[in-house]
Design an enzyme around this catalytic site. Structure first.
Site, short mmCIF file in Angstrom:
data_model
loop_
_atom_site.label_atom_id
_atom_site.label_comp_id
_atom_site.label_asym_id
_atom_site.label_seq_id
_atom_site.Cartn_x
_atom_site.Cartn_y
_atom_site.Cartn_z
N GLU A 117 -3.89 -9.96 3.44
CA GLU A 117 -4.87 -9.66 4.47
C GLU A 117 -6.05 -10.63 4.47
OE1 GLU A 117 -2.89 -5.62 3.73
OE2 GLU A 117 -3.36 -7.45 2.61
N GLU A 150 0.83 -1.20 0.00
CA GLU A 150 0.00 0.00 0.00
C GLU A 150 0.86 1.26 0.00
OE1 GLU A 150 -4.21 -1.02 2.04
OE2 GLU A 150 -2.47 -1.28 3.35
#
Length: 251
Positions: A125, A105
């Site tokens: 995730e 990210e």
């Protein structure tokens, strides 16, 4: 030991994640230190470009899983990632080894990504029962084809540097020994450009991405007309005619 090492030279701010013992997994202190560095880049007129990298075997494996379940982790995505979203100055990510989760990210929050040939990328995730919380679900499909983005997000699988380059996730793939020199070459070329024009270029492109084309070209026209009234625009044309390097004043 400092969790983030910040150095400045020649208009560039170098931000190095420095938790090699956990492959640069980020806790609250780390996220805040990175955000502080980007605040400094944004607000210091002598700084023009940022380069983010990682110490040890990884760029960044994301959020420290041992820390994220603590009360201190509440709201940890509320500062760094919005800061990256609103930056007007370019950031280059120098990526090696692991670039996963919140590390990916942060790389997606950069404008330009340079990868070593041994790097790999992914969002794990989903295997923890999470989804990315630092804009990964929104940035990844804006960088690579939707189907490829969804496959990575749904499965938690990883891709290597060659595949990342094929998909357009990274701009360059280089040997490890050339990683920083390639990033510095790009940063040096950016520093040579007019500072106001670079900032206006970034904000114009990013704003236009979310608009229909007719509205986006109006944003470009406004930016162009604003820049043409600046002293730097006049200096650029004069310097070109006089065959000399321009003396940018950022006004």
């Amino acid at each position: 030991m400092e969790k983030v090492i910040v150095e400045k030279a020649n208009g560039v701010i170098y931000v190095k994640l420095n938790r090699p013992e956990v492959m640069n997994a980020c806790d609250g202190d780390t996220y805040n230190a990175i955000a502080d560095a980007w605040e400094e880049l944004e607000n210091d007129p002598t700084l023009r470009v940022g380069i983010i990298s990682g110490e040890g075997r990884a760029f960044c494996v994301g959020t420290d899983v041992k820390w994220v379940n603590s009360p201190a982790a509440d709201g940890y995505v509320d500062r760094l990632y919005p800061r990256l979203l609103s930056m007007t100055k370019p950031v280059i990510a120098a990526i090696h080894g692991h670039c996963n989760g919140g590390g990916l990210e942060q790389a997606l929050g950069a404008d330009i990504r340079v990868s070593t040939d041994d790097a790999h990328y992914g969002f794990g995730e989903i295997r923890l029962g999470w989804i990315p919380g630092g804009h990964g679900t929104q940035r990844l499909p804006r960088v690579i084809p939707l189907g490829n983005a969804l496959e990575l997000l749904y499965t938690g699988n990883r891709i290597d540097a060659a595949e990342a380059y094929r998909l357009g996730l990274v701009n360059h793939v280089v040997p490890a020994a050339e990683l920083m020199s390639k990033c510095e070459q790009i940063a040096t070329d950016i520093v040579k450009s007019a500072p106001l024009a670079v900032q206006k270029m970034k904000t114009t492109v990013m704003k236009g991405l979310d608009l229909p084309l007719p509205e986006a070209v109006k944003v470009e026209k406004e930016s162009f007309e604003w820049l043409m009234k600046t002293e730097d625009a006049k200096e650029g044309a004069t310097a070109f005619a006089e065959k000399r390097a321009p003396n940018w004043q950022a006004k």
